[in-house]
Design a protein around this motif. Structure first.
Motif, short mmCIF file in Angstrom:
data_model
loop_
_atom_site.label_atom_id
_atom_site.label_comp_id
_atom_site.label_asym_id
_atom_site.label_seq_id
_atom_site.Cartn_x
_atom_site.Cartn_y
_atom_site.Cartn_z
N ARG A 23 0.87 -2.77 63.16
CA ARG A 23 1.12 -3.51 61.93
C ARG A 23 -0.09 -4.35 61.54
O ARG A 23 -0.49 -4.38 60.37
N GLU A 74 3.95 3.30 53.09
CA GLU A 74 4.74 2.11 53.38
C GLU A 74 5.13 1.37 52.10
O GLU A 74 6.27 0.94 51.93
N GLU A 75 4.17 1.23 51.20
CA GLU A 75 4.45 0.49 49.97
C GLU A 75 5.43 1.25 49.07
O GLU A 75 6.33 0.65 48.47
N ASP A 77 7.68 3.38 50.16
CA ASP A 77 8.97 3.31 50.85
C ASP A 77 9.68 1.99 50.55
O ASP A 77 10.89 1.94 50.35
N GLN A 78 8.91 0.91 50.53
CA GLN A 78 9.51 -0.40 50.28
C GLN A 78 10.00 -0.54 48.84
O GLN A 78 10.93 -1.30 48.57
N HIS A 81 13.29 2.33 48.93
CA HIS A 81 14.44 2.17 49.84
C HIS A 81 15.57 1.33 49.24
O HIS A 81 16.74 1.75 49.31
N SER A 104 13.20 -4.90 42.73
CA SER A 104 12.65 -4.26 43.92
C SER A 104 11.18 -3.91 43.73
O SER A 104 10.34 -4.21 44.59
N VAL A 108 7.66 -5.82 45.64
CA VAL A 108 6.66 -5.12 46.45
C VAL A 108 5.28 -5.21 45.79
O VAL A 108 4.28 -5.45 46.45
N SER A 111 3.95 -8.63 46.37
CA SER A 111 3.72 -8.89 47.80
C SER A 111 2.40 -8.28 48.23
O SER A 111 1.71 -8.80 49.11
N TYR A 112 2.05 -7.14 47.62
CA TYR A 112 0.80 -6.45 47.92
C TYR A 112 -0.05 -6.38 46.66
O TYR A 112 -0.61 -5.34 46.35
#
Length: 234
Positions: A23, A74-75, A77-78, A81, A104, A108, A111-112
């Motif tokens: 991670r 990953e991004e 998926d977040q 999901h 949602s 994300v 956040s990124y």
């Protein structure tokens, strides 16, 4: 002199796929890809910031492309999901389904907000065809979900007939563009921004001839034809 065999960086079956070390490496790579660019970032750069030898990185990732792929996967998926269940009817009114998608996706994206640029700009060009297809498939899943929700709103008469594909792209674009200008110190919270985008999108979908829907286009075309006929008559 016999040349040494080329090093094989493929991970073994015992390589951990999750954990705090992996991670941390992903987070470091995400930041370096943003600051230096993917092509200018080396495995040595990542290991230096992490505080280990480059060889240790290969215990977790086979190469730099795998790191990039995992960042993008990953991004996506977040984003997907929390809204995956909206592929099928779930009892929520379409406007509330739309709100959930916006909340949602925005969460994300912000956040990124630095590395989210990778998702929609040049990063896909640096993936193998196989990995590129996997990321595009995830993006297609997102597009499919938001279009289904917009169609449900048309069917339930929460908003009139509209170009579903174009509306989906416009809503997604509003969200992704926030990464360029948003800053928590500018006086707007993520929740406030999410609520604003939802209301803005909802008002656009519910527009009555002033939006970009098919009905308004036909209305403008008919009015133009009427004016043309009047001019000819005079």
């Amino acid at each position: 002199m016999v040349p040494l065999p080329k090093r094989n960086h493929l991970r073994t079956n015992n390589t951990p796929k999750t954990g705090p070390q992996r991670r941390k490496m992903l987070n470091i790579a995400r930041r370096l890809f943003w600051e230096k660019g993917y092509l200018s970032t080396s495995m040595a750069d990542i290991s230096k910031v992490y505080g280990c030898r480059p060889a240790n990185i290969y215990n977790f990732f086979s190469d730099k492309e795998e790191i990039l792929f995992e960042v993008l996967r990953e991004e996506m998926d977040q984003i997907i999901h929390p809204i995956q269940h909206l592929e099928e009817e779930n009892g929520l009114p379409p406007p509330e389904q739309l709100r959930l998608i916006i909340e949602s996706h925005l969460k994300v994206t912000l956040s990124y907000r630095r590395s989210a640029k990778l998702l929609f700009d040049v990063a896909l060009d640096n993936l193998s065809p196989e990995n590129r297809k996997k990321i595009i498939d995830l993006r297609d899943t997102y597009d499919r979900i938001i279009r289904k929700v917009i169609r449900r709103g048309i069917e339930s008469q929460d908003w009139p007939e509209i170009d579903v594909k174009l509306a989906g792209f416009m809503i997604a674009s509003m969200i992704t563009r926030t990464r360029i200008w948003f800053h928590p110190k500018k006086g707007v919270s993520v929740n406030d921004l999410s609520d604003f985008i939802f209301k803005f999108a909802l008002n656009g979908l519910k527009g009555d001839g002033r939006n970009g829907g098919r009905g308004s286009f036909r209305h403008r075309r008919d009015r133009a034809e009427e004016r043309g006929t009047s001019c000819k008559s005079s």
